[in-house]
Design a protein around this motif. Structure first.
Motif, PDB file in Angstrom:
ATOM      1  N   ALA A 154     -13.710   9.215   1.109  1.00 12.91           N
ATOM      2  CA  ALA A 154     -11.982   8.180   1.200  1.00 12.91           C
ATOM      3  C   ALA A 154     -10.858   7.770   2.190  1.00 12.91           C
ATOM      4  N   ILE A 155     -10.516   6.489   2.234  1.00 13.45           N
ATOM      5  CA  ILE A 155     -10.148   6.316   3.708  1.00 13.45           C
ATOM      6  C   ILE A 155      -8.102   6.081   3.640  1.00 13.45           C
ATOM      7  N   THR A 156      -7.950   5.594   4.084  1.00 12.43           N
ATOM      8  CA  THR A 156      -6.288   5.494   4.296  1.00 12.43           C
ATOM      9  C   THR A 156      -5.948   3.927   5.421  1.00 12.43           C
ATOM     10  N   ILE A 157      -5.382   3.356   5.017  1.00 10.97           N
ATOM     11  CA  ILE A 157      -5.089   2.370   6.038  1.00 10.97           C
ATOM     12  C   ILE A 157      -4.037   1.883   5.636  1.00 10.97           C
ATOM     13  N   ALA A 158      -3.414   1.810   6.823  1.00 14.06           N
ATOM     14  CA  ALA A 158      -1.709   1.209   7.100  1.00 14.06           C
ATOM     15  C   ALA A 158      -1.235  -0.296   6.722  1.00 14.06           C
TER      16      ALA A 158
END
Length: 145
Positions: A12-16
């Motif tokens: 899982a990844i998170t990006i602004a």
């Protein structure tokens, strides 16, 4: 259904939100010049959890982050940057490279497989994420044995 190691689930990844929009533009523009890399970056952007900029944890790899990661026996420290700021001699890796796209949105402890431009598969694990001023550019020290 593929059961080969290449089919390993991506973390899982998170990006602004602001970076997501800018990177989407870069990836779309890249489609005609390097469709494989564009597809890789677009895939990362599509699967990412998008959050408001102020809600992105400091431990997430984002544009301008300095990342210490392990790949095989080596530990490397790089700063993830937009293409115009890239300079491999200074450890500044463009997000429009296979390893740059792979690092985007990861947190310490997460691992990801990525494919280089020669078609070779690699695995990397994020060790630490910090600010650019904490970097040791080009650090390629061998991992402790």
């Amino acid at each position: 259904m593929t059961t080969l190691p290449e089919a390993r689930r991506k973390p899982a990844i998170t990006i602004a939100r602001s970076e997501h929009q800018r990177l989407l533009s870069f990836a779309t523009a890249l489609e005609s010049r390097d469709p494989d890399l564009a597809e890789t970056l677009l895939g990362e952007l599509e699967r990412a959890r998008i959050v408001d900029d102020h809600r992105l944890a400091g431990s997430v790899v984002r544009m301008g982050s300095t990342v210490r990661y392990q790949a095989g026996d080596e530990i490397r420290t790089v700063t993830l940057v937009y293409p115009a700021e890239a300079d491999i001699a200074l450890g500044r890796v463009s997000v429009l490279t296979p390893v740059g796209a792979a690092l985007l949105g990861l947190s310490p402890g997460q691992s990801i497989d990525w494919t280089d431009r020669n078609g070779r598969r690699h695995d990397l694990t994020v060790v630490r994420v910090g600010s650019e001023d904490s970097a040791r550019p080009g650090d390629r020290s061998a991992a402790a044995r």
